[in-house]
Design a protein around this motif. Structure first.
Motif, short mmCIF file in Angstrom:
data_model
loop_
_atom_site.label_atom_id
_atom_site.label_comp_id
_atom_site.label_asym_id
_atom_site.label_seq_id
_atom_site.Cartn_x
_atom_site.Cartn_y
_atom_site.Cartn_z
N HIS A 51 -3.53 79.57 -24.00
CA HIS A 51 -2.99 78.79 -22.90
C HIS A 51 -1.49 78.43 -23.07
O HIS A 51 -1.12 77.75 -24.02
N GLY A 52 -0.65 78.94 -22.16
CA GLY A 52 0.78 78.58 -22.18
C GLY A 52 1.60 79.32 -23.21
O GLY A 52 2.80 79.09 -23.34
N LEU A 53 0.97 80.21 -23.98
CA LEU A 53 1.68 80.96 -25.02
C LEU A 53 1.59 82.45 -24.71
O LEU A 53 0.71 82.89 -23.96
N VAL A 135 11.70 69.83 -27.63
CA VAL A 135 11.40 71.13 -27.00
C VAL A 135 11.48 70.99 -25.48
O VAL A 135 12.06 71.83 -24.80
N LEU A 136 10.92 69.91 -24.96
CA LEU A 136 10.93 69.72 -23.49
C LEU A 136 12.35 69.50 -22.97
O LEU A 136 12.68 69.91 -21.88
N ILE A 143 11.90 74.71 -31.70
CA ILE A 143 10.76 74.93 -32.59
C ILE A 143 10.98 76.21 -33.42
O ILE A 143 10.64 76.26 -34.60
N ALA A 144 11.60 77.20 -32.81
CA ALA A 144 11.90 78.43 -33.55
C ALA A 144 12.78 78.10 -34.74
O ALA A 144 12.51 78.52 -35.88
N ASP A 145 13.83 77.31 -34.53
CA ASP A 145 14.75 76.99 -35.62
C ASP A 145 14.07 76.15 -36.69
O ASP A 145 14.28 76.34 -37.88
N SER A 146 13.21 75.21 -36.28
CA SER A 146 12.63 74.33 -37.29
C SER A 146 11.53 75.02 -38.09
O SER A 146 11.30 74.68 -39.24
N MET A 147 10.85 76.02 -37.53
CA MET A 147 9.77 76.67 -38.28
C MET A 147 10.24 77.88 -39.08
O MET A 147 9.56 78.30 -40.03
N ALA A 148 11.37 78.46 -38.68
CA ALA A 148 11.79 79.77 -39.22
C ALA A 148 11.69 79.87 -40.74
O ALA A 148 11.08 80.79 -41.27
N SER A 149 12.27 78.91 -41.46
CA SER A 149 12.36 79.06 -42.91
C SER A 149 11.01 78.92 -43.59
O SER A 149 10.85 79.28 -44.76
N HIS A 171 7.00 74.34 -22.01
CA HIS A 171 5.81 73.53 -21.69
C HIS A 171 4.59 74.04 -22.45
O HIS A 171 3.74 73.24 -22.85
N GLY A 172 4.52 75.34 -22.65
CA GLY A 172 3.41 75.90 -23.44
C GLY A 172 3.48 75.41 -24.88
O GLY A 172 2.48 75.04 -25.49
N VAL A 173 4.70 75.42 -25.44
CA VAL A 173 4.90 74.93 -26.81
C VAL A 173 4.49 73.45 -26.88
O VAL A 173 3.72 73.03 -27.76
#
Ligand code: MLT
Length: 255
Positions: A51-53, A135-136, A143-149, A171-173
């Motif tokens: 859903h949303g992804l 994110v909103l 979120i991409a930048d914070s999870m990448a490493s 919104h999906g995130v």
């Protein structure tokens, strides 16, 4: 959070025992393709985008892990699948455990990959809600930048994942983040799982440490444990042979 028109995008490959693959946050079904390319000669593999992804549309304002599990049941009804093996990566594992708890009659077994049964600690939950607000406001790049490493050490895999995350609807995130913060504690359910379970871990996982997966596997009667010293959080994408072996040994040619 109505149940109408779930409209989930999915791909389907192969024939035989139904294996449903539930991807992690905030990714999509493509993370399973390397393992499914091996397994599709032996099983019916179904790969939804949650859903949303991915390619599945955003619907409503919020969702929950339980609602995401219900969406999968609706997809199975649509495909006329009574029972399946659910393999979940990380957030997908939260959904797989919810499915096993809420819909045990639809479950042949579980593959739990780089996931955990417990809920967010309070500091993690508030950081997640703060990240959701960002994110909103500023888009999925946050979120991409914070999870990448923490996702992987492999630059090629990372480039692929960043591309997926940056192209995901904010919104999906945000809806997945809300759902994860409010999820039930599955720890209490583990001892009631009375079907085959394969737990798959990477020793280098920086998001969910291997100790958590070892402990989870000890709480599930008869669970088979698979891990690799080179595995990161992205075990599905980077260690397809291990994942295919775990699912084959546990469900397709159990010894
Ligand atoms: C995932 O990979 O699905 C997420 O990192 C899980 C989480 O943030 O709890």
């Amino acid at each position: 959070m109505d149940d109408e028109n779930i409209n989930l995008y999915y791909e389907e490959m192969g024939e035989g025992l139904p294996l449903v693959f539930l991807h992690g946050f905030p990714l999509d079904h493509t993370t399973w393709l390397p393992a499914v390319n091996i397994l599709k000669t032996r099983a019916r593999c179904i790969l939804p985008d949650l859903h949303g992804l991915g390619k599945s549309p955003v619907k409503g304002k919020e969702t929950s892990i339980l609602q995401m599990a219900k969406d999968i049941i609706q997809l199975m009804d649509l495909l006329k699948i009574q029972k399946a093996v659910f393999t979940g990566h990380s957030m997908g594992g939260y959904i797989a455990m919810q499915l096993a708890h809420s819909f045990p009659e639809r479950v042949i077994g579980l593959g739990l990959v780089a996931t955990r049964p417990d809920t967010d600690a309070p500091d993690k939950a508030s950081a997640r809600m703060q990240s959701r607000d960002e994110v909103l406001r500023n888009g999925s790049g946050v979120i991409a930048d914070s999870m990448a490493s923490r996702l992987t050490d492999n630059p090629d895999t990372l480039a692929e994942l960043l591309n997926i995350m940056r192209n995901t609807h904010p919104h999906g995130v945000a809806m997945s983040q809300y759902a994860m913060v409010h999820r039930s504690d599955a720890t209490q359910w583990l001892s009631s799982f009375n079907f085959p379970v394969a737990v798959v871990a990477g020793s280098l996982d920086k998001i969910i440490s291997e100790e958590i997966l070892i402990s989870m596997s000890h709480q599930i009667s008869g669970a088979k444990y698979y891990s690799t010293p080179t595995g990161t959080h992205m075990v599905p994408l980077e260690e397809p042979d291990l994942l295919a072996r775990a699912l084959t040994e546990t469900f397709l040619s159990p010894k």
